[in-house]
Design a protein around this motif. Sequence first.
Motif, short mmCIF file in Angstrom:
data_model
loop_
_atom_site.label_atom_id
_atom_site.label_comp_id
_atom_site.label_asym_id
_atom_site.label_seq_id
_atom_site.Cartn_x
_atom_site.Cartn_y
_atom_site.Cartn_z
N GLU A 10 -7.28 0.81 -12.60
CA GLU A 10 -7.82 -0.55 -12.48
C GLU A 10 -6.73 -1.52 -12.02
N GLY A 11 -7.07 -2.34 -11.01
CA GLY A 11 -6.13 -3.33 -10.47
C GLY A 11 -5.19 -2.80 -9.42
N GLU A 12 -5.20 -1.51 -9.17
CA GLU A 12 -4.28 -0.93 -8.19
C GLU A 12 -4.72 -1.28 -6.77
N ILE A 13 -3.73 -1.61 -5.93
CA ILE A 13 -4.01 -1.89 -4.52
C ILE A 13 -4.13 -0.56 -3.77
N ILE A 14 -5.30 -0.29 -3.24
CA ILE A 14 -5.54 0.96 -2.52
C ILE A 14 -5.05 0.83 -1.07
N LEU A 15 -5.38 -0.28 -0.43
CA LEU A 15 -4.92 -0.59 0.92
C LEU A 15 -4.50 -2.05 0.94
N ASP A 16 -3.40 -2.34 1.60
CA ASP A 16 -2.92 -3.72 1.65
C ASP A 16 -2.90 -4.20 3.10
N VAL A 17 -2.93 -5.51 3.27
CA VAL A 17 -2.94 -6.11 4.60
C VAL A 17 -1.70 -5.68 5.38
N GLY A 18 -1.92 -5.22 6.60
CA GLY A 18 -0.81 -4.83 7.46
C GLY A 18 -0.38 -3.39 7.33
N SER A 19 -0.88 -2.68 6.33
CA SER A 19 -0.49 -1.28 6.16
C SER A 19 -1.20 -0.40 7.20
N THR A 20 -0.67 0.79 7.39
CA THR A 20 -1.25 1.75 8.35
C THR A 20 -2.06 2.79 7.59
N PRO A 21 -3.37 2.76 7.73
CA PRO A 21 -4.21 3.68 6.95
C PRO A 21 -4.14 5.10 7.49
N THR A 22 -4.25 6.04 6.60
CA THR A 22 -4.23 7.46 6.99
C THR A 22 -5.51 8.17 6.61
N HIS A 23 -6.36 7.50 5.82
CA HIS A 23 -7.59 8.14 5.35
C HIS A 23 -8.76 7.16 5.32
N LEU A 24 -9.96 7.70 5.39
CA LEU A 24 -11.18 6.95 5.10
C LEU A 24 -11.55 7.25 3.66
N PHE A 25 -11.86 6.20 2.87
CA PHE A 25 -12.14 6.38 1.45
C PHE A 25 -13.64 6.32 1.18
N ILE A 26 -14.13 7.25 0.35
CA ILE A 26 -15.53 7.30 -0.06
C ILE A 26 -15.56 7.40 -1.58
N PRO A 27 -15.74 6.28 -2.31
CA PRO A 27 -15.69 6.33 -3.78
C PRO A 27 -16.71 7.29 -4.38
N ILE A 28 -16.27 8.00 -5.42
CA ILE A 28 -17.15 8.86 -6.21
C ILE A 28 -17.55 8.13 -7.49
N LYS A 29 -16.57 7.43 -8.06
CA LYS A 29 -16.78 6.70 -9.32
C LYS A 29 -15.98 5.41 -9.26
N GLY A 30 -16.57 4.32 -9.78
CA GLY A 30 -15.87 3.04 -9.81
C GLY A 30 -16.14 2.20 -8.57
N TYR A 31 -15.59 0.98 -8.58
CA TYR A 31 -15.84 0.02 -7.51
C TYR A 31 -14.53 -0.56 -6.97
N VAL A 32 -14.58 -0.88 -5.69
CA VAL A 32 -13.40 -1.40 -4.98
C VAL A 32 -13.77 -2.75 -4.36
N ARG A 33 -12.91 -3.75 -4.56
CA ARG A 33 -13.13 -5.09 -4.01
C ARG A 33 -12.34 -5.24 -2.72
N GLN A 34 -12.98 -5.86 -1.72
CA GLN A 34 -12.30 -6.19 -0.47
C GLN A 34 -12.04 -7.69 -0.45
N LEU A 35 -10.77 -8.07 -0.28
CA LEU A 35 -10.37 -9.48 -0.31
C LEU A 35 -9.80 -9.89 1.04
N GLU A 36 -10.17 -11.10 1.47
CA GLU A 36 -9.59 -11.70 2.66
C GLU A 36 -9.12 -13.10 2.29
N SER A 37 -7.84 -13.36 2.42
CA SER A 37 -7.23 -14.63 2.01
C SER A 37 -7.56 -14.97 0.56
N GLY A 38 -7.59 -13.95 -0.26
CA GLY A 38 -7.84 -14.12 -1.69
C GLY A 38 -9.30 -14.23 -2.06
#
Length: 609
Positions: A34-62
């Motif tokens: 909980e609270g962990e940053i999975i992807l951050d702005v400017g990072s280079t992604p290596t995977h596509l994520f498909i959640p099995i359990k739990g929810y992920v928030r997408q933030l833009e300018s907070g």
Amino acid sequence: MPNAFNFSASPFDCLNSQEQELVRNSVDIAYFKEGEIILDVGSTPTHLFIPIKGYVRQLESGEEVAVYGPDDCFDGRGLIAGKVSSQFIASEEVVSYQLAKSAVTELISTNATFGALLFADLSKKLNALAERSSQYEINSLSLAQVSQAFLREIHTVDFDTSLLNVVKIFSEKRTNNVLVRDSSQGGQGLGIFTTTNLQRAILANLPLESTPVGPHSNYKLITVQANNHLYEALAIMIRYSVHRVIVMDEGHPIGTLEQVDLLSFIANSSSLVVQRILNANSLDDLKEAANQITSLITLLHRNGTKVAMIGRLVQELNAKLFEKTWSLIASPALQKNSCLFVMGSEGRGEQILKTDQDNGLIIANDYKINAEVVSACDQFSAALIQFGYPECPGKIMVNNPAWRMSEKDFTEMAKHWLLEPTPDSLMNLAIFLDSHAISGNSSLLESVKQNLFNLATDNQFLMARFAAAIESFTSEVGWWNRLLTLGTDTSDNRINLKKAGIFAITHGIRSLALENHIRANSTAERVRELIQMHKIPQDLGNEVVESLHLLMELRLKSGIAELETGKSVSGEIDISRLSTLERDLLKDSLSVVKRFKQYLRQHFHLEFA
């Protein structure tokens, strides 16, 4: 990887067996606290994520712009672009599949639908959905163009051709009409002469050998374009109560589309409804026709007809129904000296299933509003209630004296709405701006609206007050949270789509239309004009229309299901009953609504309203 990967969820439900095997061989499982940053702005992604359990928030300018849960996927766009433009944070413990970029790239290159559903904009997603789910022939009402129907050959004669020679053409060519060139307009004017005109000439004892066809022809041609859809041709036939239209291509007539030929392309249910309305001799007859309109809506929806097309046809059918009802109730004198009109979503052509009445009556200044007028208005409102159109809670109906006035009084009232912008006045103004004449002297309505637009100046404070109504439904601000609660308390899974997005779109566009003196009624037509005038970004305008139609589609689908189970149409949808793809499209649409509202806040400076 586990065999539990859900290939029935979008966009993976469009993969073939070989592509599914590629996914199985390229996917791993990841864990985030909980609270962990999975992807951050400017990072280079290596995977596509498909959640099995739990929810992920997408933030833009907070600011939270999206939430992803089980069977959703992110961040496809960042993966293709090579850089993440948003921040993705685990809102609770998250277990997720992560699919390698190489596999995603290969899937996109071999399966265009997968790519469109994964990271394209809303419009392309909807197009991909239509291509994937299409089960219908090209001659369906949704897809076929007028040029694809059987067009009867055009026969043209000169203005001074005798009626006898025209009769010979009728016999030899087995046709029931000819086009007539009007020589007084340099050969450019065209009229039509039909067997009906011939009957009138015979009854008038005109000599067929010496009587020219020109003076007895009708020069108000009802036309459609060859590239129009058949539903548009059908709507025009319904509007003008005609059985044929002239098909034009680049300004030239290329054939005649007869109603009987159009109906060979589509189910003839709509024609039967129209005929029942036109042949009705009583209100009881019309009640049956009103019931058939709902049945037709269900049929068209199940046959894959687009919601915008259904709305257009329903607008014309309702107009015919209301016009016939008024003609059975009001005297000929009252009909001639008044204009009956509808407003709101009915006036915009965006009302499909029956909801509250919104109608009014403008009466000529020299026609007295007496007991006859009051009685006719009371009967009309009561009849519509019997037909299944509920009474308006705000009493915006002709049986309310506030909505039946002389042209002069209506003009003054509209002026009051504009110049004294109280909440009630602004609401009435908004509803009236969508008004659409359905019976009587339409110039009465046009006069009132013209005076209203003449008064609509560049008063930015007034426009801000008017546009600020987009903030009315603050109770729906937590629609992302509604999506988050899926699978828990089902009582929280219902969303009122009008409050969540439809009103913000329609009123926001209506505000821009008023500001720019745009007279079009439908939201789509207003957006087209705004784009042409460079008053709204083209990409945003197009996405707003796509979002509106998606929300209307989901609302219609839910409403039909409610009717079939004996419930009243609530205007709500149950998110838990949506497919994964529908939920994905809903999120995209509501994201567009959010961006559009932000655009309106900046444009109208709503912080000062």
